[in-house]
Design an enzyme around this catalytic site. Structure first.
Site, PDB file in Angstrom:
ATOM      1  N   LEU A  29     -15.963  -9.483  17.440  1.00 17.01           N
ATOM      2  CA  LEU A  29     -15.360  -9.089  18.718  1.00 17.01           C
ATOM      3  C   LEU A  29     -14.539  -7.807  18.608  1.00 17.01           C
ATOM      4  CD1 LEU A  29     -14.484 -12.605  20.158  1.00 17.01           C
ATOM      5  CD2 LEU A  29     -16.240 -11.024  20.964  1.00 17.01           C
TER       6      LEU A  29
ATOM      7  N   ARG B  46     -13.073  17.880  -1.947  1.00 12.29           N
ATOM      8  CA  ARG B  46     -12.850  17.694  -0.513  1.00 12.29           C
ATOM      9  C   ARG B  46     -13.034  19.021   0.241  1.00 12.29           C
ATOM     10  NH1 ARG B  46      -6.528  17.997   0.742  1.00 12.29           N
ATOM     11  NH2 ARG B  46      -5.833  18.911  -1.213  1.00 12.29           N
TER      12      ARG B  46
ATOM     13  N   SER C 276      -6.710  17.714   5.583  1.00 17.19           N
ATOM     14  CA  SER C 276      -6.719  17.120   4.239  1.00 17.19           C
ATOM     15  C   SER C 276      -8.143  16.819   3.779  1.00 17.19           C
ATOM     16  CB  SER C 276      -5.913  15.810   4.214  1.00 17.19           C
ATOM     17  OG  SER C 276      -4.534  16.065   4.259  1.00 17.19           O
TER      18      SER C 276
ATOM     19  N   GLU D 200      -8.843   4.745  12.885  1.00 14.69           N
ATOM     20  CA  GLU D 200     -10.036   4.757  12.031  1.00 14.69           C
ATOM     21  C   GLU D 200     -11.110   3.819  12.552  1.00 14.69           C
ATOM     22  OE1 GLU D 200      -6.934   4.233  10.955  1.00 14.69           O
ATOM     23  OE2 GLU D 200      -6.448   6.058   9.851  1.00 14.69           O
TER      24      GLU D 200
ATOM     25  N   HIS E  19      -8.878  11.946  -1.105  1.00 16.81           N
ATOM     26  CA  HIS E  19      -7.619  11.482  -1.705  1.00 16.81           C
ATOM     27  C   HIS E  19      -7.782  10.130  -2.392  1.00 16.81           C
ATOM     28  CE1 HIS E  19      -6.337  14.636   0.969  1.00 16.81           C
ATOM     29  NE2 HIS E  19      -5.154  14.651   0.403  1.00 16.81           N
TER      30      HIS E  19
ATOM     31  N   ASP F 276       2.109  11.140  -3.718  1.00 17.76           N
ATOM     32  CA  ASP F 276       2.182  10.379  -2.464  1.00 17.76           C
ATOM     33  C   ASP F 276       2.295   8.870  -2.694  1.00 17.76           C
ATOM     34  OD1 ASP F 276       2.410  12.123  -0.325  1.00 17.76           O
ATOM     35  OD2 ASP F 276       0.279  12.564  -0.288  1.00 17.76           O
TER      36      ASP F 276
END
Lengths: 615, 615
Positions: free
Chosen positions: B125, B314, B341, B362, B411, B419
Site C-alpha cells: 500500500l 560520483r 553530492s 526518496e 557516499h 560525516d
C-alpha cells in the site's frame, strides 16, 4: 504590538548573546573540523538559545533521570549547534567542542548516543520527529509523565513522508507533550526548498492533523519565547514554524545559497562579526521529580503446543508475546494494522494498554519502537515481512543508535500462496542480516517460536524474527531450549551421506526429503538453522566434515540468505565439501503454497533431486 | 438539488447495473479462488463503473498506445474489481475471470504487469499514487500529452507517508492530469481506520498541498459523475474522497467489520442479492490521437579521464549521465535534493527539462522513476546510498513490476569520513543484491564508471551503482570496456600466491597491499570485482585454483556483500581454497577516510596482515 519592558529587553539581550555564542561555536567547531554544517546551525541558534535558557528541563549530570525532557535534533546535521548547547550547559568544555568530527571524538558529524545526552542517532532526515512520537507516546500512554519532547526539525526534511506519518500519529494520539520546532531557513542542500519561507501549506497540513500551529520569526527571541509558552499550554502537539535565515549573523553567508555543509570561508572574521568568542553558561532548569507509574500486567500462561499439532509460527509469536508481557512489564507491542495476520492482536487482547496500533505506517511503527526503547521499554513491532522493507532506513539508523528493538515479519516467502509476490518477503533475511549487530531468527515450529520470542526479549539490539503464514507441524517438545546462535540437528545417523539445512517452512521440506531419501537408502542429516545470524558455524563445519555434500533450502532469494550464510562459513574454513543452494530465483506468482514451493524448486521433491545430483 | 432528467435516471440505472456486475464478479472471483478481497472491491464498484462507462479513455486492444489513460489500483488488493473491469471492457472473458489467484493465471492476488493493461505491480500500500505521479510527470513535463492518470486509492493507505510525498510533489508540479479517487470505506484490515468516514483531516491536508478536493458519496453515481467532470476541469491535481461501504450491496457484509480479505460466506446468496450474474459490456472511450513531442538533446561529449588523474566516481557518474542523455533522448534523471553530492547536477545543467528534483523524498523519487519507465523513459535516480534504503520497498516492488530503473547511491562506506555512520551506506550491496533480477555495480575509477553507466542505460531492470565520495586515481584507459558480469584482473604473474579481490575504494587498497606484498616477495593477484551481481564466477574459480588463498576486501558490512558473493561461488564449486573476508564489522564513527578504513580493518595494511596470516 505589546510594549517590551526594560526587564524583558535585558532578558532578550541576554538571549541574543547566548544565540551569538551558539553561532560562534558552530563556526569554530566546523572550522576546526574542516567540515560540518555551521550555516544550518546558525539559523536555529535563537530558537535553541531560548529553549535552553527558559524551557528545557534537563539534568545534564543525570541523563538517565526519567523526568528529563528530551531534546531531539531531527536535523542532525546541525550537530555543531547541539554541541554548542552542551557547552553552554556546562556539559562539555570548549576544548572538547573543538574535537568535532575528529576520529575518536564522541562529537561526531551527526549526533549519536555515544553522547550521554543524545537519545538516538539522527542524520537521516525525517527520522527525529517520528522517533520522538515514540518517546511522547511512552510519556502519555505508559508513564503518565511530565517530561516534554522538543524536536528541532529542518524544513527540507518535511518532504519526507515519515514526517507526515508522525504528524498524523501524534495528532491522533493527542500528544500534547510533543513540540516540533521547524527551522524554516528556506534552503536545502543544493538550493531552495519547495516552499521557501511560505509556511502556509505545511501549517495547513499540520493543523489538519490536529496540531496547534504557530508561524513566527525565528530570530525574534520574544516571539520564540511566547511561542514556546503557547505551545506548552496548547493541549495538543504543537508545531512552531520559525522563519529563519541560514547562516544568520554573518553577512557573507546569511541567506546565501551555496553554503550548505561547509565551514565558513573566513571563520575568524565571522567570529568577530558575531561579537567574538563567549563562554556564557546557562542554568538549565531541573526536571520535576519523576512520577511513579504502574503497569497493568494481566496474567497469561506460557503457551505450549503438542508435538504433531499444526500451528502457524505467526500464531505462536502472538501467543508468546502475550505471555512474556505478563512476566516482563517492560514489553510493549506495535503493529502496522495487520495484527490479525501477525497475531500481535493476541498481545493486544491481553495487554491493551501496552499495545500501539500504528496503522499502515511502517516507518512510524519502527520509529516509535526506537523512541519507546529510549525510555526503557522493550518494543516488539510486527507487520508482514515484506512491508518491514518500508522501514529499512529506520532499522539501519536504529542499529546506529544501538536501539533495543525487536521486529517480527510474518507472511514470508512464496509459501504464503495466493496473495502473490507483493506480499512475500523474499529479501528480509538479507536485509536484516546486513544490519549492525543484528540477530535474525527463523523458527520452524510453535514451541521453538515461544523460546525464541523469550530470547528476543532478553537480547538487546535489533532482533528480527521471520514467521510463517501456514500452519506447520510442531516438532519440538514444549520447553525445549533454543539459543540465539544455535542450531538443532533433527536427523542424524552415524553414516549420513548428505546434510540438508533448512529453517522455518523449508525445514519441513527437508525432513520430508530426508524421509524419501532414506527410502532410497540415502541417509540425510537435517539441520534446523533457526538462528541465521549469528549462525552455528560449528554445526555446519561438522556436517561438512562428516557428510559428502550440503544442501541449503530457503524460501528467500538466493542472495544474502541461509545459503550464503552457510557458504561464508564453508569458504572461510576452506572446506571443500560441495554446497548446493536451493532458493527462490524467479518471480513467483499466485497459487497454493505447495505449488509455489514446487515452482520455486524448494520443496521436498527438488531437494531429493538435488541430493541425487550432488551425490 | 438539481432535478434528475429521465435520461439521466436511465443512465444512472445503467451505471448501477454495471456496478452490480462488478460486485457480483468480485464475489464470484473470490469464491472461486477461496481467497481475495471482495468487500474492498465492492466498496469501489460504483466509482469504477462510472469511470469505465464515461471517463476512461483506453484502447484495450492496444495497451501500448501512448495516448491511453492510465488506471492504477493503488489499493491493489481490490484486484477482483480490476479484473471485473477487464471483463466489462471485453478484455477478458468470464472463464478467465474465474481463474483468479490460480497457479499460472495472470490474474494474481494483486495486479502485476503480467497483465498487459497493468502498468505496475501494486499490493504494497501507498505505492500506486507516488508511482502515478511519475506517469503524470511524464505526461506534463516531457510529452505534453493528453492522457490522464486515474488512481484508485484506499483510505487505509493514507497512513503511509509515501502518499503524502506524492500529494506534495503532485501539487508542487501542478499535475492536473492526475486524479486520485479515494475509496473511504472506513475499514482497514483489522478494524476501523483512524478517521473512518470523517474525511476532513485528509481533505484539508490534500488541499493544502495544492490539490482540488471533493468529498462525495461514493455510491451515488450522479455525484461520482459530476465529481469526475469537475476533477478534469480543475486545472490542478484532483482528489475525490468518496465515502463508501465496504462490502456494499450485500447485507451480510456491508459496513461490517471482520470481512477484510475473505470470500463471502455465502457467495451464491450474495450474487442473488446483487441481482444475479450479468455480462454487460461497456464501450470504453478510445484515446485521442497521440501527440508527437520533441526532446531537446544538448550535445555533450563522452567524458574521459587520464590515467593517474584523481577523480571521484560520483563525479564521473554525473559526467557520464550528462553524456548518455545526449545520445539517448529517453534518458531522464531524478535526484533527492543532493544533486551537488551525487553529481546528478551535471545532468541537470545540460538537460534541465529531463531532470526531476524530487527533494528529500526518496520513496517518491524511486516511485516516480517507476512511473516514468512505464512510458518508455529510462530513469536514473540518485541519492546517498544510505538514503536509498528509505525506498527499499519501492525497489522491491519495482522489481516485481519488471521496472527499468537505474539507481545510483553515492557516499558509500566508512571511507566517506567525517560525516559519520548515518551517512554511510554499508548495507546497500546486500540489499540491492537481494532484489529480483537486479544488477549491482561498484566501479573503482572514473573511466570504468562511464562505461558502466552506459551499460546501465542499455540494460533493462533494476540496476544499482554504488559510487565513492573521495577522488581516487584513474586506473583504466579511456574507452576500456567493462561488461555487466565481468571483472578485471589488474595484477597477475604466473606465480601468484594469493588473490586480493576488491571493488570501488577497496580496489585501491588491494593494489597498494599487492605492492607492499611484492616487496616482501609475495606475488598477489588483484581482481577488480566491479560487477558484484552478476559476478564473474569464472575469474574467482580460476584464482581459487591458481592461488593459495583469496582475500576479499569491502567497505560494507560482512553480510551479503562482496565477501559472501565470493564465498557462494567457492562453496558451490566445492573449492577448498581458504577465503579471508575483510569487511566492516563494528560501528564506525567520524574521522578522516584513511583513519576509518584503518579502523575498519580494510586498508592496505590490514590486507597485508591478512595475507601474511593466511599464507
Amino acid at each position: 504590538m505589546p510594549q517590551v519592558t526594560p526587564e524583558q529587553a535585558l532578558d532578550r539581550e541576554r538571549l541574543h548573546e547566548l544565540a551569538q555564542q551558539l553561532r560562534v561555536d558552530s563556526v569554530r567547531a566546523a572550522a576546526a573540523a574542516g567540515s560540518g554544517h555551521p550555516t544550518s546551525s546558525m539559523s536555529a541558534a535563537d530558537l535553541m538559545a531560548v529553549l535552553m535558557a527558559r524551557y528545557l528541563r534537563y539534568d545534564f549530570s543525570d541523563p538517565e533521570n526519567p523526568a528529563n525532557d528530551h531534546l531531539v535534533f531531527s536535523k542532525g546535521h546541525a550537530s555543531p549547534l547541539l554541541y554548542g548547547l552542551y557547552k553552554m550547559a556546562g556539559a562539555i568544555d570548549d576544548e572538547e567542542l573543538l574535537t568535532f568530527r575528529e576520529f575518536g571524538s564522541r562529537l561526531q558529524g551527526h549526533p549519536t548516543p555515544e553522547i550521554p545526552w543524545v537519545d538516538v542517532a539522527t542524520g537521516s532526515l525525517g527520522q527525529g520527529l517520528p522517533i520522538s512520537v515514540g518517546m511522547a507516546l511512552a510519556g502519555k500512554r505508559l508513564e503518565a509523565a511530565d517530561f516534554r519532547v522538543w524536536v528541532l526539525c529542518g524544513d527540507s526534511e518535511l518532504a519526507e513522508g515519515s514526517m507526515w506519518e508522525a504528524f498524523e500519529q501524534a495528532g491522533h494520539s493527542g500528544l500534547d507533550n510533543l513540540i516540533a520546532i521547524v527551522d524554516v531557513n528556506r534552503f536545502g542542500q543544493r538550493g531552495p526548498t519547495m516552499y521557501e519561507w511560505d509556511t502556509t501549506s505545511w501549517a495547513g497540513r499540520v493543523e489538519a492533523c490536529g496540531w496547534h500551529v504557530q508561524e513566527i520569526d525565528g530570530h525574534d527571541a520574544g516571539a520564540i519565547d511566547e511561542a514556546y509558552a503557547e505551545a506548552l499550554a496548547a493541549g495538543a502537539p504543537a508545531a512552531i514554524f520559525a522563519r529563519t535565515k541560514k547562516g544568520s549573523g554573518v553577512a557573507a553567508v546569511e541567506d546565501e545559497p551555496g553554503w550548505h555543509g561547509k565551514p565558513l570561508a573566513d571563520p575568524e572574521a565571522a567570529v568577530e562579526e558575531l561579537g567574538g568568542v563567549r563562554s556564557l553558561q546557562v542554568e538549565v532548569q531541573s526536571p520535576p521529580a519523576a512520577r511513579p507509574f504502574e503497569v497493568t500486567c494481566a496474567s497469561v500462561e506460557r503457551p505450549s503446543y503438542e508435538v504433531g499439532e499444526k500451528v502457524a509460527t505467526r500464531g505462536a509469536y502472538g501467543d508468546a508475546l502475550a505471555w512474556i508481557a505478563s512476566v516482563d512489564e517492560k514489553v510493549v507491542a506495535l503493529d502496522g494494522e495487520v495484527g490479525n495476520s501477525t497475531y500481535a492482536e493476541r498481545f493486544a487482547a491481553k495487554h491493551p494498554e501496552r499495545f500501539f496500533e500504528m496503522y499502515i505506517a511502517e516507518q512510524q511503527m519502527v520509529a516509535a519502537a526506537v523512541g519507546l526503547q529510549t525510555r526503557g521499554w522493550k518494543p516488539f513491532a510486527s507487520s508482514f515481512g515484506a512491508f518491514l522493507s518500508r522501514a529499512y532506513d529506520f532499522v539501519r539508523m536504529g542499529a546506529i543508535s544501538g536501539a533495543d528493538v525487536k521486529l517480527c515479519g510474518s507472511h514470508v516467502g512464496v509459501s504464503i500462496g495466493a496473495d502473490g509476490p507483493s506480499q512475500m518477503a523474499l529479501e528480509d533475511i538479507a536485509a536484516f542480516r546486513a544490519v549492525l549487530d543484528s540477530v535474525v531468527l527463523y523458527p520452524c515450529d510453535a514451541n521453538q517460536t515461544v523460546e525464541l520470542v523469550e530470547a528476543m526479549r532478553e537480547r538487546r539490539g535489533i532482533t528480527y524474527m521471520r514467521t510463517t503464514r501456514s500452519a506447520t507441524p510442531v516438532l519440538y517438545e514444549p520447553g525445549a531450549s533454543f539459543e540465539i546462535g544455535g542450531s538443532r540437528t533433527l536427523r542424524s545417523s552415524g553414516e549420513d551421506a548428505v546434510t540438508l539445512i533448512g529453517a522455518g517452512i523449508t525445514l519441513h521440506e527437508c525432513l520430508d526429503a530426508a524421509e524419501r531419501l532414506s527410502e532410497q537408502g540415502i541417509a540425510a542429516r537435517v539441520i534446523d538453522l533457526y538462528s541465521v545470524k549469528p549462525v552455528d558455524a560449528e554445526a555446519i563445519l561438522r556436517a561438512a566434515k562428516e557428510t559428502r555434500a550440503l544442501v541449503t533450502v530457503e524460501d528467500h532469494w538466493a542472495e544474502g540468505g541461509v545459503g550464503e550464510t552457510v557458504a561464508g562459513v564453508l569458504a572461510e574454513a576452506a572446506s571443500g565439501t560441495p554446497l548446493v543452494r536451493l532458493a527462490v530465483t524467479e518471480r513467483p506468482g499466485s497459487g497454493l503454497p505447495g505449488a509455489l514451493l514446487a515452482a520455486a524448486g524448494i520443496d521436498a521433491e527438488h531437494i531429493v533431486a538435488a541430493v541425487e545430483q550432488a551425490l
